[in-house]
Write an enzyme that holds these catalytic residues in place. Sequence first.
Site, PDB file in Angstrom:
ATOM      1  N   SER A 196       0.821  -1.224   0.000  1.00  0.00           N
ATOM      2  CA  SER A 196       0.000   0.000   0.000  1.00  0.00           C
ATOM      3  C   SER A 196       0.847   1.262   0.000  1.00  0.00           C
ATOM      4  O   SER A 196       0.491   2.260  -0.639  1.00  0.00           O
ATOM      5  CB  SER A 196      -0.930   0.001   1.219  1.00  0.00           C
ATOM      6  OG  SER A 196      -1.798  -1.107   1.189  1.00  0.00           O
ATOM      7  N   HIS A 248       0.636   4.467   4.404  1.00  0.00           N
ATOM      8  CA  HIS A 248       0.004   5.170   3.277  1.00  0.00           C
ATOM      9  C   HIS A 248       0.537   6.601   3.170  1.00  0.00           C
ATOM     10  O   HIS A 248       0.906   7.062   2.080  1.00  0.00           O
ATOM     11  CB  HIS A 248      -1.510   5.204   3.462  1.00  0.00           C
ATOM     12  CG  HIS A 248      -2.148   3.852   3.479  1.00  0.00           C
ATOM     13  ND1 HIS A 248      -3.481   3.664   3.773  1.00  0.00           N
ATOM     14  CD2 HIS A 248      -1.643   2.620   3.242  1.00  0.00           C
ATOM     15  CE1 HIS A 248      -3.770   2.375   3.714  1.00  0.00           C
ATOM     16  NE2 HIS A 248      -2.671   1.725   3.400  1.00  0.00           N
TER      17      HIS A 248
END
Length: 388
Positions: A196, A248
Amino acid sequence: MGRRTPSGYSTPESDLEIKVQPRNSGPKLEERDERPPSRHPIPPPNYQPYKKWFPWLVPVITIVNVALFIVVMYINNCPCNSQSCFGTDFFGRFAFQDVHENPLLGPSTTTLQQLGALDVTKVVEGHQIWRLFSCMWLHAGLFHVAANMLSLLFVGIRLEQEFGFFRIGPLYVLAGVGGSLLSALFVKRKISVGASGALFGLLGAMLSELITNWTLYENKLATLLTLLLIIAINLAVGILPHVDNFAHLGGFITGFLLGCVLLLRPQFGWVNLNKAPPGYFVASKKSKYKTYQYVLLTMSIAILLTGFILGLVLLTKGWDGDAHCSWCHYLSCVPTPLWSCTEARCAIIQLGNQMNMTCTSNNKNGTYTLKNPSNTFEIQLLCSKLCK
């Protein structure tokens, strides 16, 4: 020869008829186009000022991630190592851990930890800095790897077509490492896996590419708003529990800065002058990049180098971001009536492989037999179940 005399008398030579043969390569005078030449000739029909690349790296990365997930499930071997598995009759050795243990349909935390998951304790105390890189190639479950790889194909192929593998490859890897680094500074008690951070790096690079190459876009505002909406939705998912939003954010910031360095486009006029076929464009003197592009490039390189060096120094010294920032934990999880962000805490009395555990929040008590008494992640998992 052929010159007339003043008296009008014609000499023998003047009777000769002079004939000039027309050039075969040119049209007749009456057939020539009398229009003045255009100052701005039309470019060739297939003219492309910027090269298009064949996207092969992103599909290869996708295949590698899927293959590694299969290898992880083979090593996990749930039927031999766990009492409860999901899909044993159909998948055999590749069966998933019980859904109560891993709802994403994947391996155990012990297997992920052994194979390279981001474990801050092992990074700091065991000096296993390589886990910042290895964790981005592991996934917690089938749903996890499927969602990430579909997103990678959707975003990555377009970027590789535009900028080539030699730019997108380093961007993907460095953004993943940047996400792991920020996660390691703020998430100390959990392991972390997944691509991610690298994926958010690609989104960040798309945003910086739009800003740095602003003059090349036609529908600037619509493109910007669409991209910001996609980024906001993906970051909003990170406020859910059990999602590492620091990875993230770290990947996004790293990708944004790398985009200012790796994805710069030369000015259109400069490209035309240097790459267009001769005679199609009027020569003009233009610098390769605009001034603001040079400014963004310089600032991004400086911030990237400073951030990576400072982050690695703080990590190796065991710096805890949560202890120095009272509100930063809300960036990763926001408590609501539907879920809690508080970690489960238990009082433990352990003798050998026998363990008595009491949840401090609801006072529930349980006794367990451990296969590996030193496996802290198995103990934490039992505590989480007890405190539900």
